[in-house]
Design a protein around this motif. Structure first.
Motif, PDB file in Angstrom:
ATOM      1  N   ALA A 119       4.942  10.141  20.880  1.00 12.87           N
ATOM      2  CA  ALA A 119       6.235   9.878  20.254  1.00 12.87           C
ATOM      3  C   ALA A 119       6.980  11.195  20.044  1.00 12.87           C
ATOM      4  O   ALA A 119       6.421  12.280  20.219  1.00 12.87           O
ATOM      5  N   THR A 120       8.254  11.067  19.673  1.00  9.40           N
ATOM      6  CA  THR A 120       9.095  12.213  19.338  1.00  9.40           C
ATOM      7  C   THR A 120       9.575  12.055  17.903  1.00  9.40           C
ATOM      8  O   THR A 120       9.946  10.949  17.490  1.00  9.40           O
ATOM      9  N   VAL A 121       9.570  13.136  17.140  1.00 13.52           N
ATOM     10  CA  VAL A 121       9.974  13.088  15.736  1.00 13.52           C
ATOM     11  C   VAL A 121      11.487  12.937  15.629  1.00 13.52           C
ATOM     12  O   VAL A 121      12.245  13.722  16.210  1.00 13.52           O
ATOM     13  N   ASP A 122      11.948  11.905  14.872  1.00 16.84           N
ATOM     14  CA  ASP A 122      13.371  11.701  14.594  1.00 16.84           C
ATOM     15  C   ASP A 122      13.765  12.313  13.255  1.00 16.84           C
ATOM     16  O   ASP A 122      14.789  12.977  13.139  1.00 16.84           O
ATOM     17  N   GLN A 123      12.932  12.049  12.227  1.00 17.24           N
ATOM     18  CA  GLN A 123      13.231  12.549  10.880  1.00 17.24           C
ATOM     19  C   GLN A 123      11.946  12.975  10.199  1.00 17.24           C
ATOM     20  O   GLN A 123      10.868  12.451  10.489  1.00 17.24           O
ATOM     21  N   VAL A 124      12.077  13.927   9.268  1.00 16.63           N
ATOM     22  CA  VAL A 124      10.940  14.405   8.489  1.00 16.63           C
ATOM     23  C   VAL A 124      11.266  14.251   7.012  1.00 16.63           C
ATOM     24  O   VAL A 124      12.342  14.663   6.552  1.00 16.63           O
ATOM     25  N   SER A 125      10.349  13.630   6.260  1.00 12.87           N
ATOM     26  CA  SER A 125      10.518  13.476   4.813  1.00 12.87           C
ATOM     27  C   SER A 125       9.373  14.184   4.103  1.00 12.87           C
ATOM     28  O   SER A 125       8.254  13.679   4.060  1.00 12.87           O
ATOM     29  N   GLN A 126       9.667  15.372   3.552  1.00 14.08           N
ATOM     30  CA  GLN A 126       8.632  16.114   2.842  1.00 14.08           C
ATOM     31  C   GLN A 126       8.268  15.422   1.536  1.00 14.08           C
ATOM     32  O   GLN A 126       7.112  15.459   1.093  1.00 14.08           O
ATOM     33  N   SER A 127       9.237  14.737   0.916  1.00 18.80           N
ATOM     34  CA  SER A 127       8.964  14.089  -0.375  1.00 18.80           C
ATOM     35  C   SER A 127       7.948  12.961  -0.232  1.00 18.80           C
ATOM     36  O   SER A 127       7.048  12.799  -1.060  1.00 18.80           O
ATOM     37  N   SER A 128       8.062  12.169   0.839  1.00 15.78           N
ATOM     38  CA  SER A 128       7.115  11.070   1.055  1.00 15.78           C
ATOM     39  C   SER A 128       6.009  11.463   2.015  1.00 15.78           C
ATOM     40  O   SER A 128       5.142  10.649   2.322  1.00 15.78           O
ATOM     41  N   ARG A 129       6.061  12.706   2.490  1.00 15.14           N
ATOM     42  CA  ARG A 129       5.082  13.223   3.436  1.00 15.14           C
ATOM     43  C   ARG A 129       4.909  12.255   4.609  1.00 15.14           C
ATOM     44  O   ARG A 129       3.806  11.788   4.916  1.00 15.14           O
ATOM     45  N   SER A 130       6.031  11.976   5.261  1.00 13.36           N
ATOM     46  CA  SER A 130       6.006  11.047   6.388  1.00 13.36           C
ATOM     47  C   SER A 130       7.038  11.459   7.433  1.00 13.36           C
ATOM     48  O   SER A 130       7.957  12.242   7.162  1.00 13.36           O
ATOM     49  N   LEU A 131       6.871  10.922   8.625  1.00 13.19           N
ATOM     50  CA  LEU A 131       7.793  11.128   9.728  1.00 13.19           C
ATOM     51  C   LEU A 131       8.356   9.794  10.183  1.00 13.19           C
ATOM     52  O   LEU A 131       7.688   8.762  10.084  1.00 13.19           O
TER      53      LEU A 131
END
Length: 509
Positions: free
Chosen positions: A43-55
């Protein structure tokens, strides 16, 4: 596992602020777990959320479900799956002429099991989508009168080579091994070239100008040197890899990498100057008798003379001793049977002839079994176990019965899977994808049937992971599956032990 493998075997859980944790960003290429089945996919990363520790990812296959992935279920793609330059490959491996074999490939450096020997990009990937009009044209000819090879893929690849490759790349293909370099053009080649006179395919002039001998040579080069594409109805051809000789005990294994690259790994420890061999046969065929393997290899028009094929005794053709009923009589390459390994009794010539005749009948019966007729398979199996022991036809039926029972009768499924593993390890002890998946699937069954036997299913997952790490690397999605199960099992230790203790208390009460 050697220290220079892709990554440690089973790392302990990392702290959330681990400074070594990858810092993901939009556009990064990753392997991530798709929650639909718990397996890793590209897959390719679209968004990164450091607060929820998820992609949030975009799956390569355009699937739109389960796109939000926790950091803990994301891996970096292995660097070892990108194609190497020709110069880098030449430093690692070299081609030498071998008497009675031709050009073969040898390693220039020592390699540990699982270590990447080299990664080669394809000379050409011949897929229908690359020239759909040409593919459709050949399919129309094939439908009107079937081609002698039973498929249009080899002729399509040969014609596509002429249409799309530069002269140097075409010469690479023309230089490949063919059994008869002076082969006259076959009727299919002549028919196809004649059909081009009225074709409207783009750049048809390149094909109309082809000589029949050139097309025949390209067809044969693709026939004897290419690999079936792993996703689509097409072929792939490589330059160096095509010079790997076959062995029924291959020194190397392989998997696909980025952009159809061929990732060659050492299956066993290799010393400098050792030959690099692969199996031209499927894994399941490596578990069949020497005679069956050699018959299948006639498709490449040679008789295998590897170390396994030269063994005097075929340990995949075992018969129950007629005297003690405990020991095994193994078939020899001279057409007889060895003495029993328990009571040391040699079978009479009459018994030998009878057993070999029964073997011939059972082989024919097993090869024509209807896998969906489980009752019939069981009937044949029940009769066969009275005659054979550690015989490849029992393995074939164990496989059929395992697949039939895995969803509805776990106890029987577990027994047949155990027998599959036992035969594989007896007859061919090297890591294969079949053996690795047998261990992983057995672990799945044990987890469900005997959840308190953590030691047992952990061992199965561990064996599966270790084998797949050798076969395709620790970052491959195949290895990620048993790795995840190991982690999950370790995380549920308390719950499993608590349930097991409760079950024991109830039983004792």
């Amino acid at each position: 596992m050697p220290a220079n493998m892709d990554e440690p075997m089973l790392p302990t859980a990392a702290a959330e602020d681990d400074p070594m944790e990858p810092q993901w960003k939009t556009g990064d290429r990753v392997y991530a777990v798709w929650a639909g089945n718990g397996c890793y996919y590209s897959a390719t990363v679209d968004q990164v959320s450091q607060s929820s520790r998820s992609l949030t990812v975009h799956w390569d296959d355009q699937n739109l479900t389960y796109r939000t992935i926790p950091f803990s279920q994301v891996m970096e793609p292995s660097e070892s799956t990108s194609a190497w330059s020709a110069g880098r490959i030449d430093k690692r491996a070299s081609v030498r002429a071998v008497p009675d074999k031709g050009r073969c490939l040898f390693t220039n450096e020592a390699c540990d099991p699982g270590q990447v020997v080299f990664v080669e990009g394809p000379t050409l990937v011949a897929l229908p989508a690359l020239n759909q009009p040409l593919w459709d044209h050949l399919q129309k000819l094939h439908k009107a009168q079937p081609l002698n090879l039973g498929t249009v893929t080899f002729h399509f690849a040969a014609l596509l080579s002429q249409l799309t490759l530069d002269p140097v790349s075409i010469d690479v293909i023309l230089d490949k091994f063919v059994p008869d370099p002076d082969e006259d053009p076959g009727e299919d080649v002549l028919r196809i070239l004649a059909s081009m006179e009225e074709s409207t395919i783009a750049d048809i002039g390149k094909l109309q100008a082809m000589s029949p001998h050139r097309l025949q040579r390209l067809v044969s080069a693709w026939r004897y040197n290419s690999f079936g594409h792993h996703k689509e109805d097409g072929l792939v051809l490589y330059n160096r890899i095509s010079m790997c000789a076959h062995s029924c005990d291959p020194s190397c294994c392989w998997s696909y990498g980025d952009d159809d690259a061929f990732v060659l790994r050492a299956r066993v420890a290799l010393g400098r100057g050792d030959e690099l061999t692969i199996s031209y046969l499927q894994d399941e065929d490596l578990l069949k008798s020497t005679a069956v393997r050699q018959q299948k290899l006639q498709n490449w028009r040679f008789t295998c003379a590897c170390e396994r094929c030269k063994l005097r005794v075929d340990l995949g053709r075992g018969f129950r001793c007629r005297r003690c009923r405990i020991g095994i009589l193994y078939a020899s390459t001279t057409g007889g049977l060895e003495p029993c390994r328990v009571c040391n009794t040699s079978p009479s010539q009459e018994d030998v002839q009878m057993l070999l005749h029964l073997e011939e009948e059972y082989v024919n019966r097993v090869e024509n079994l209807d896998k969906t007729d489980v009752v019939d398979v069981e009937t044949v199996y029940q009769a066969a176990v009275e005659i054979f022991e550690r015989h490849w036809i029992l393995y074939v039926m164990d496989t059929i019965l395992w697949e039939a029972y895995r969803e509805k009768n776990l106890q029987d499924a577990i027994e047949h899977q155990r027998r599959r593993i036992e035969f594989h390890e007896h007859y061919y002890c090297r890591p294969t994808f079949i053996l690795a998946w047998c261990h992983e699937e057995l672990g799945d069954c044990l987890t469900t049937q005997f959840p308190h036997r953590k030691w047992q299913y952990l061992q199965e997952f561990q064996r599966a992971y270790q084998m797949l790490a050798i076969l395709c690397g620790t970052n491959h999605q195949y290895a990620a599956s048993p790795y995840n199960k190991l982690c999950q099992a370790n995380q549920t230790t308390g719950a499993v032990n608590g349930n097991a203790a409760g079950d024991m208390d109830q039983t004792s009460g």
